[in-house]
Design a protein around this motif. Structure first.
Motif, PDB file in Angstrom:
ATOM      1  N   PHE A  15     103.959  -1.596 -55.111  1.00  0.00           N
ATOM      2  CA  PHE A  15     102.749  -1.750 -56.074  1.00  0.00           C
ATOM      3  C   PHE A  15     102.753  -1.018 -57.370  1.00  0.00           C
ATOM      4  CE2 PHE A  15     101.004  -4.010 -52.053  1.00  0.00           C
ATOM      5  CZ  PHE A  15     101.229  -5.375 -52.376  1.00  0.00           C
ATOM      6  N   SER A  57      92.415 -11.475 -59.206  1.00  0.00           N
ATOM      7  CA  SER A  57      93.466 -12.078 -58.216  1.00  0.00           C
ATOM      8  C   SER A  57      94.787 -11.511 -58.354  1.00  0.00           C
ATOM      9  CB  SER A  57      93.065 -13.467 -58.158  1.00  0.00           C
ATOM     10  OG  SER A  57      93.560 -14.001 -59.315  1.00  0.00           O
ATOM     11  N   ASP A  59      95.861  -8.637 -59.226  1.00  0.00           N
ATOM     12  CA  ASP A  59      95.866  -7.457 -58.898  1.00  0.00           C
ATOM     13  C   ASP A  59      96.751  -7.204 -57.547  1.00  0.00           C
ATOM     14  OD1 ASP A  59      95.222  -4.636 -59.169  1.00  0.00           O
ATOM     15  OD2 ASP A  59      93.694  -4.812 -57.343  1.00  0.00           O
ATOM     16  N   LEU A  60      96.880  -8.270 -56.755  1.00  0.00           N
ATOM     17  CA  LEU A  60      97.871  -8.149 -55.820  1.00  0.00           C
ATOM     18  C   LEU A  60      99.467  -8.149 -56.308  1.00  0.00           C
ATOM     19  CD1 LEU A  60      98.371  -8.714 -52.653  1.00  0.00           C
ATOM     20  CD2 LEU A  60      98.896 -11.059 -53.182  1.00  0.00           C
ATOM     21  N   THR A  66      90.881  -2.462 -61.601  1.00  0.00           N
ATOM     22  CA  THR A  66      90.106  -3.123 -61.076  1.00  0.00           C
ATOM     23  C   THR A  66      88.496  -2.830 -61.204  1.00  0.00           C
ATOM     24  OG1 THR A  66      91.736  -3.504 -59.111  1.00  0.00           O
ATOM     25  CG2 THR A  66      89.278  -4.038 -58.617  1.00  0.00           C
ATOM     26  N   ALA A  93      92.425 -12.274 -54.151  1.00  0.00           N
ATOM     27  CA  ALA A  93      93.769 -11.185 -53.855  1.00  0.00           C
ATOM     28  C   ALA A  93      93.792 -10.614 -52.512  1.00  0.00           C
ATOM     29  CB  ALA A  93      93.243  -9.929 -54.899  1.00  0.00           C
ATOM     30  N   GLY A  94      92.768 -10.429 -51.882  1.00  0.00           N
ATOM     31  CA  GLY A  94      92.797 -10.221 -50.463  1.00  0.00           C
ATOM     32  C   GLY A  94      93.340 -11.413 -49.470  1.00  0.00           C
ATOM     33  N   GLY A  97      97.090 -11.925 -50.336  1.00  0.00           N
ATOM     34  CA  GLY A  97      98.024 -10.898 -49.459  1.00  0.00           C
ATOM     35  C   GLY A  97      98.251 -11.043 -48.214  1.00  0.00           C
ATOM     36  N   GLU A 145      95.512  -3.518 -51.618  1.00  0.00           N
ATOM     37  CA  GLU A 145      96.473  -4.580 -51.591  1.00  0.00           C
ATOM     38  C   GLU A 145      97.384  -4.249 -50.365  1.00  0.00           C
ATOM     39  OE1 GLU A 145      95.919  -2.758 -54.672  1.00  0.00           O
ATOM     40  OE2 GLU A 145      94.771  -4.544 -55.148  1.00  0.00           O
ATOM     41  N   CYS A 149      97.798  -6.858 -47.191  1.00  0.00           N
ATOM     42  CA  CYS A 149      99.239  -7.665 -46.549  1.00  0.00           C
ATOM     43  C   CYS A 149      99.348  -7.126 -45.259  1.00  0.00           C
ATOM     44  CB  CYS A 149     100.452  -6.858 -47.531  1.00  0.00           C
ATOM     45  SG  CYS A 149     100.295  -7.745 -49.359  1.00  0.00           S
ATOM     46  N   TRP A 165      87.348  -7.153 -45.165  1.00  0.00           N
ATOM     47  CA  TRP A 165      87.500  -7.396 -46.595  1.00  0.00           C
ATOM     48  C   TRP A 165      86.308  -7.608 -47.494  1.00  0.00           C
ATOM     49  CZ3 TRP A 165      91.767  -5.862 -49.423  1.00  0.00           C
ATOM     50  CH2 TRP A 165      91.829  -6.348 -50.616  1.00  0.00           C
TER      51      TRP A 165
END
Length: 223
Positions: A15, A57, A59-60, A66, A93-94, A97, A145, A149, A165
């Motif tokens: 990342f 979103s 950002d993943l 952020t 994003a969460g 991921g 992130e 994942c 989350w």
């Protein structure tokens, strides 16, 4: 536990590489993002909110500032609009991921670890400690992130991930956007103080967690 740390560091480096590349190219720095949001605000608040959702979103895939985006959302959209945009963007994003980890993560882990027993070790370690890791992950950029994942990869139930989350995201967004909403160009102190306090809070939480839980887990695994 050592295998889990190895995987987390590898993912974090992956990342982080996007951030380093973009920095080298001079793309997507904080000033550029602020200019985009301000320009969108001159067109419509809906564009500003939509752009904030898109950036958070994304950002993943591409490391974003952020906290800066979240505070700016509050500054430009007000507390309610900013918080709603930031929460939607971070929740997306969460979720992305998590489901990417569930779909592709096992193949990646097998590539990294080369051993099914170590893969089982990563699953077991994250099942024990992953919930708190997710909650405290905003102590360090990129860590949210990585944990999202890993939650999907290691088979954490989506409902459990969603709770962690949400605890990680919603208060963070509400506080950061509120500080932005009460800040002005002449007096940015609320935003600055909030940024420092939020970072310090998560850092302290992570250090306590590492000292009381992770270190104990590592010593037990060594024995």
């Amino acid at each position: 536990m050592k295998s889990l740390i190895k995987v987390m560091l590898t993912l974090a480096l992956g990342f982080a590489s996007t951030l380093l590349i973009l920095k080298a190219l001079g793309i997507l720095d904080a000033q550029q993002i602020e200019n985009w949001l301000r320009h969108a605000q001159t067109l419509s608040p809906f564009y500003t909110g939509g752009l904030a959702v898109l950036l958070l979103s994304a950002d993943l895939f591409v490391a974003m500032p952020t906290l800066t985006i979240t505070i700016l959302s509050g500054f430009l959209l007000g507390h309610l609009g900013g918080a709603l945009s930031a929460i939607i963007g971070m929740m997306l994003a969460g979720g992305i991921g998590f489901f990417m980890g569930r779909r592709y993560g096992e193949k990646l882990l097998m590539f990294l670890l080369k051993d099914k027993s170590k893969l089982d070790e990563v699953r077991a370690a994250f099942q024990r400690q992953g919930f708190m890791m997710i909650i405290l992950s905003r102590a360090v950029p990129i860590l949210p992130e990585v944990t999202a994942c890993l939650a999907g990869t290691t088979g954490m139930p989506f409902s459990r991930f969603l709770i962690a989350w949400s605890v990680n995201t919603i208060p963070y967004c509400v506080i950061a956007t509120y500080s932005g909403s009460i800040s002005t160009i002449e007096d940015p102190k609320p935003a600055i103080i909030t940024a420092v306090l939020l970072t310090a809070f998560f850092w302290l939480g992570w250090l306590v967690f590492r000292k009381l839980v992770l270190r104990q887990t590592l010593s037990l695994s060594d024995n």
